[in-house]
Design a protein around this motif. Structure first.
Motif, PDB file in Angstrom:
ATOM      1  N   GLN A  87      68.489  13.669  78.760  1.00 14.80           N
ATOM      2  CA  GLN A  87      67.928  14.658  77.845  1.00 14.80           C
ATOM      3  C   GLN A  87      68.448  14.409  76.440  1.00 14.80           C
ATOM      4  N   LEU A  88      67.576  14.628  75.467  1.00 11.13           N
ATOM      5  CA  LEU A  88      67.944  14.476  74.066  1.00 11.13           C
ATOM      6  C   LEU A  88      68.109  15.864  73.463  1.00 11.13           C
ATOM      7  N   VAL A  89      69.181  16.046  72.692  1.00 19.04           N
ATOM      8  CA  VAL A  89      69.474  17.341  72.071  1.00 19.04           C
ATOM      9  C   VAL A  89      69.558  17.155  70.569  1.00 19.04           C
ATOM     10  N   LEU A  90      68.854  18.007  69.826  1.00 23.68           N
ATOM     11  CA  LEU A  90      68.957  18.015  68.375  1.00 23.68           C
ATOM     12  C   LEU A  90      69.412  19.401  67.940  1.00 23.68           C
ATOM     13  N   GLY A  91      70.527  19.453  67.238  1.00 21.58           N
ATOM     14  CA  GLY A  91      71.016  20.696  66.681  1.00 21.58           C
ATOM     15  C   GLY A  91      70.672  20.760  65.205  1.00 21.58           C
TER      16      GLY A  91
END
Length: 401
Positions: free
Chosen positions: A287-291
């Motif tokens: 999974q890719l997470v962008l904050g």
């Protein structure tokens, strides 16, 4: 700016981390914007026979010609033309056996049962030959192409009702912040309406359809942990707010407890410095997470430059980054500091000026802009009429597959 990544390197690392989606079959009429995972070949020949390219008369030999029938779309003439004969014909209708060319209607002089002309068209004129577009087995669309309206027509004409495309990634968007109110019509004096999640979901919608939204979520570990449980099934998680390192910015800690590994944090850009990118391994899926930052303009700009390219990368687009364009400065632009700046601009297609406010919370200014002006770090003052680089905000600034 030790430890900060420049934009190009940050985007490169982001795209290298984005998981590429698997393949699935989709109805071609519902595949607009999807990316093909395999070459598509024709299953039939187009056109299937010699057809007339114009309205007029299919003729054989020299005139005048005796008119012996008609060929129209869906009802071809079943006989054979001999020298000195003709049939009335419509555009797209089958050419009769023996027909040599088509006499244009406007060049024809019609008698009771005959037709004549001062000039006989050369053999082959105004005929669409069988297979001139494509033949059975010909390649139609290459893998990696993004399906456009013309591709839909081509695939259908080639005999395809379904095509193999990249699966749409599941995108989840989380709004976080104690100050956020879920109901803009019932917003307390110490609150602001939660709007970033809706904005980011709308930006992603042309690529993935409806994104899952969670929140607003309060600035506490329990609330964030509960929200992240509902993101377990997503391919891309986008958070807005709380990604910095203030006393109440807990998103990074919550993500680590969720099992995410922070890839990088802080990009040398303005607005949008506190951007965070992470990954999480969930079984055999990454999974890719962008904050994203919580200020609305910062959130928009980082979604434009990072979230949308990441989604396109997941979908298999060959060119996922926005397309840089050149415009003429309609005013003087001041010198730039150490960070690369993205200035909200208004362009008429030739020149560009800045929007009224560049404050990172000014939504009215953002809504009035139709482009971002890209200002390199350390750039000197740009005089009016000099070229500047911009990114159109239409179509997500996208160049195509």
């Amino acid at each position: 700016m030790s430890g900060w990544l420049d934009l190009d390197e940050a985007q490169r690392q982001l795209l290298s981390l984005a998981p590429v989606m698997g393949s699935e079959d989709a109805a071609i009429e519902a595949a607009l914007g999807r990316v093909l995972t395999a070459d598509i070949y024709a299953r039939r020949t187009q056109p299937p026979a010699d057809l007339s390219a114009m309205d007029g008369y299919a003729i054989c030999g020299e005139g005048p010609w005796k008119v012996i029938g008609e060929s129209r779309c869906g009802a071809p003439f079943v006989g054979t033309l001999k020298t000195g004969t003709a049939v009335r014909i419509s555009t797209g209708a089958h050419m009769p056996v023996g027909a040599e060319s088509v006499l244009l209607q406007e060049n024809a002089v019609r008698g009771e049962d005959s037709v004549s002309s001062t000039e006989t068209p050369p053999i082959g004129r105004h005929i669409r030959r069988r297979g001139f577009d494509f033949s059975d087995g010909d390649p139609l669309i290459n893998a990696g192409a993004a399906i456009g309206p013309a591709h839909i027509a081509l695939a259908l004409s080639g005999g395809h009702t379904k095509v193999p495309v990249r699966r749409l990634p599941k995108v989840t968007v989380i709004d976080s912040g104690d100050e956020l109110a879920s109901d803009p019509e019932n917003c307390g004096p110490d609150q602001i309406p939660a709007s970033n999640g809706a904005m980011i979901a709308a930006m992603a919608a042309p690529l993935v359809g409806k994104a899952k939204r969670i929140g607003p979520v309060g600035d506490n570990m329990a609330a964030l942990a509960s929200a992240l449980v509902h993101a377990d099934d997503c391919d891309i998680l986008i958070t807005s707010g709380g990604a910095s390192v203030g006393d109440h910015d807990l998103v990074q800690d919550a993500l680590r407890e969720w099992g995410a590994d922070i890839a990088f944090w802080k990009v040398a850009m303005k607005p949008g410095k506190p951007l965070m990118v992470a990954t999480r391994q969930s079984g055999d899926r990454r999974q890719l997470v962008l904050g994203l930052p919580g200020n609305p303009v910062s959130s928009f700009v980082t979604a434009f430059l990072f979230a949308l390219p990441a989604i396109r990368q997941c979908l298999g687009f060959a060119n996922p980054l926005p397309l840089a364009q050149t415009r003429i400065a309609g005013q003087t632009f001041p010198a730039v500091g150490q960070r690369r700046e993205f200035v909200r601009g208004i362009s008429d297609g030739t020149s560009v000026i800045t929007a009224n406010s560049q404050d990172s919370s000014a939504l009215a200014s953002l809504a009035s802009a139709n482009c971002l002006i890209d200002r390199a770090p350390g750039a000197p003052e740009t005089a009016k009429a000099e070229p500047v680089t911009v990114y159109s905000l239409q179509n997500g600034g996208f160049a195509g597959a």
